[in-house]
Scaffold this active site. Structure first.
Site, PDB file in Angstrom:
ATOM      1  N   HIS A  47     -59.672 -14.989  -5.903  1.00 50.44           N
ATOM      2  CA  HIS A  47     -60.310 -16.093  -5.192  1.00 50.44           C
ATOM      3  C   HIS A  47     -61.295 -16.833  -6.094  1.00 50.44           C
ATOM      4  O   HIS A  47     -61.345 -18.073  -6.095  1.00 50.44           O
ATOM      5  CB  HIS A  47     -61.078 -15.563  -3.979  1.00 50.44           C
ATOM      6  CG  HIS A  47     -60.236 -14.942  -2.918  1.00 50.44           C
ATOM      7  ND1 HIS A  47     -60.357 -13.621  -2.561  1.00 50.44           N
ATOM      8  CD2 HIS A  47     -59.261 -15.445  -2.131  1.00 50.44           C
ATOM      9  CE1 HIS A  47     -59.506 -13.345  -1.599  1.00 50.44           C
ATOM     10  NE2 HIS A  47     -58.812 -14.431  -1.321  1.00 50.44           N
ATOM     11  N   ARG A 225     -56.138  -6.975   0.628  1.00 49.00           N
ATOM     12  CA  ARG A 225     -55.585  -5.763   1.236  1.00 49.00           C
ATOM     13  C   ARG A 225     -55.575  -4.576   0.270  1.00 49.00           C
ATOM     14  O   ARG A 225     -55.373  -3.445   0.704  1.00 49.00           O
ATOM     15  CB  ARG A 225     -54.176  -6.023   1.762  1.00 49.00           C
ATOM     16  CG  ARG A 225     -54.144  -6.828   3.057  1.00 49.00           C
ATOM     17  CD  ARG A 225     -52.735  -6.883   3.639  1.00 49.00           C
ATOM     18  NE  ARG A 225     -52.724  -7.468   4.970  1.00 49.00           N
ATOM     19  CZ  ARG A 225     -52.520  -8.751   5.237  1.00 49.00           C
ATOM     20  NH1 ARG A 225     -52.351  -9.599   4.226  1.00 49.00           N
ATOM     21  NH2 ARG A 225     -52.509  -9.203   6.479  1.00 49.00           N
TER      22      ARG A 225
END
Length: 353
Positions: A47, A225
């Site tokens: 990100h 995740r």
């Protein structure tokens, strides 16, 4: 989350569309460009790499954090999806980038400009259910392109992604936006969506795809995740997916058929699954193959079994030079991992190195 309960942060946080649009209007009036990174939080270096791309190219950078119920099927992990808001805001607050500005001898330091943190009711005024049959209101579908790859394993996923990203684009009105290659299917479909829906913020050419960021030790694609993985799962099992795709890539480059490329990649995963599932003690790891496949980057159709690289890239054919997506998904314990490799010239997909 109300503003009163937000963690302290030097970056402005907007929880409603109305408050954000007031801020955005000032950027329009000042003729400032706005880069946008859409996330579901639990930020990692992947990100942050997207944020850095935006800082380098735009006057202002906005990041959204919203865990979207519409892209989770009823049996999926919406309730347990990682939430690390204080840490996320701390990571963003620590970011800065020096950029050269035309007409100035001194570099300009840019930092993230705003965080859009809407509630579920703000994003879905008509309400939302994870059960598609119970949903009411307006939703966006990408017809004819979303049933392959992730769409085959998760039939409601891409509909949910297209819907929420349309909403985010309408709210944020970005000049440019950035997505990671790890989610290559959704990135390419979103670019198609901006074209089909005649969007101006962003226009299709302003939706950028950034190469996947990987763990330097294991080459595992970074994902929120991955926080579900145990240390042993992360070290022993998770790297197998990328290794399997590399085997498929090598076979493709050596002239093997698509069927054989997929077979070789699957064999590595299934061999590892057999070994790790055979333990009857704490060494056991439940590994399960979901899929490995090769798809056309234009139609997302599965490549014919008997086609090879030379046949695919036949001179004079309509697909000459068109890249291919080699992608896969596997379960490691309770964690579903995805990854992909682009076979061919990534620049033709607008992937920026």
């Amino acid at each position: 989350m109300s503003s009163a309960h937000l963690p302290e942060c030097p970056i402005p946080i907007f929880t409603t569309v109305a408050s954000y649009r007031e801020w955005r209007r000032k950027a329009f009036d000042a003729k400032q460009t706005v880069g946008f990174v859409a996330t579901m939080g639990a930020l990692h270096e992947g990100h942050l790499a997207l944020v850095k791309r935006s800082l380098a190219a735009n006057d202002l950078t906005v990041l959204s954090i919203f865990v979207n119920p519409a892209q989770f099927a009823p049996h999926e992990d919406l309730a347990t999806y990682p939430s690390t808001l204080p840490r996320d805001l701390e990571s963003l607050s620590a970011m800065s980038l020096q950029v050269k500005v035309q007409g100035s001898n001194e570099p300009l330091t840019r930092t993230p400009s705003a965080v859009f943190l809407p509630t579920v009711s703000e994003m879905y005024p008509s309400g939302i259910s994870q059960d598609v049959s119970l949903q009411k209101g307006t939703f966006v579908e990408v017809k004819g392109y979303g049933h392959q790859m992730e769409g085959q394993s998760r039939p409601t996923f891409l509909r949910g992604v297209a819907t929420v990203v349309t909403k985010l684009f309408n709210a944020v009105e970005p000049t440019q936006t950035y997505f990671g290659q790890k989610d290559i299917q959704q990135a390419l479909l979103l670019r198609r969506m901006t074209r089909d829906m005649l969007l101006s913020h962003p226009s299709p050419d302003k939706l950028h795809i950034v190469p996947t960021v990987r763990d330097p030790a294991s080459s595992v694609a970074l994902s929120s995740r991955n926080a579900y993985l145990t240390p042993r799962e992360r070290e022993v099992a998770a790297p197998v997916l990328h290794a399997a795709l590399q085997i498929g890539k090598s076979a493709w480059q050596d002239g093997a058929s698509k069927q054989d490329c997929v077979r070789q990649a699957c064999a590595l995963i299934m061999d590892m699954a057999e070994k790790l599932n055979a333990f009857d003690n704490e060494e056991k790891i439940n590994v399960r193959l979901d899929y490995v496949e090769m798809n056309d980057t234009e139609s997302f159709d599965v490549l014919p079994d008997n086609i090879s690289r030379v046949q695919w890239d036949l001179e004079g054919s309509e697909r000459e030079g068109r890249p291919v997506i080699l992608s896969g998904a596997m379960w490691v314990g309770r964690t579903r991992l995805i990854d992909n490799i682009i076979l061919g010239d990534t620049r033709k997909l607008g992937i920026i190195e």
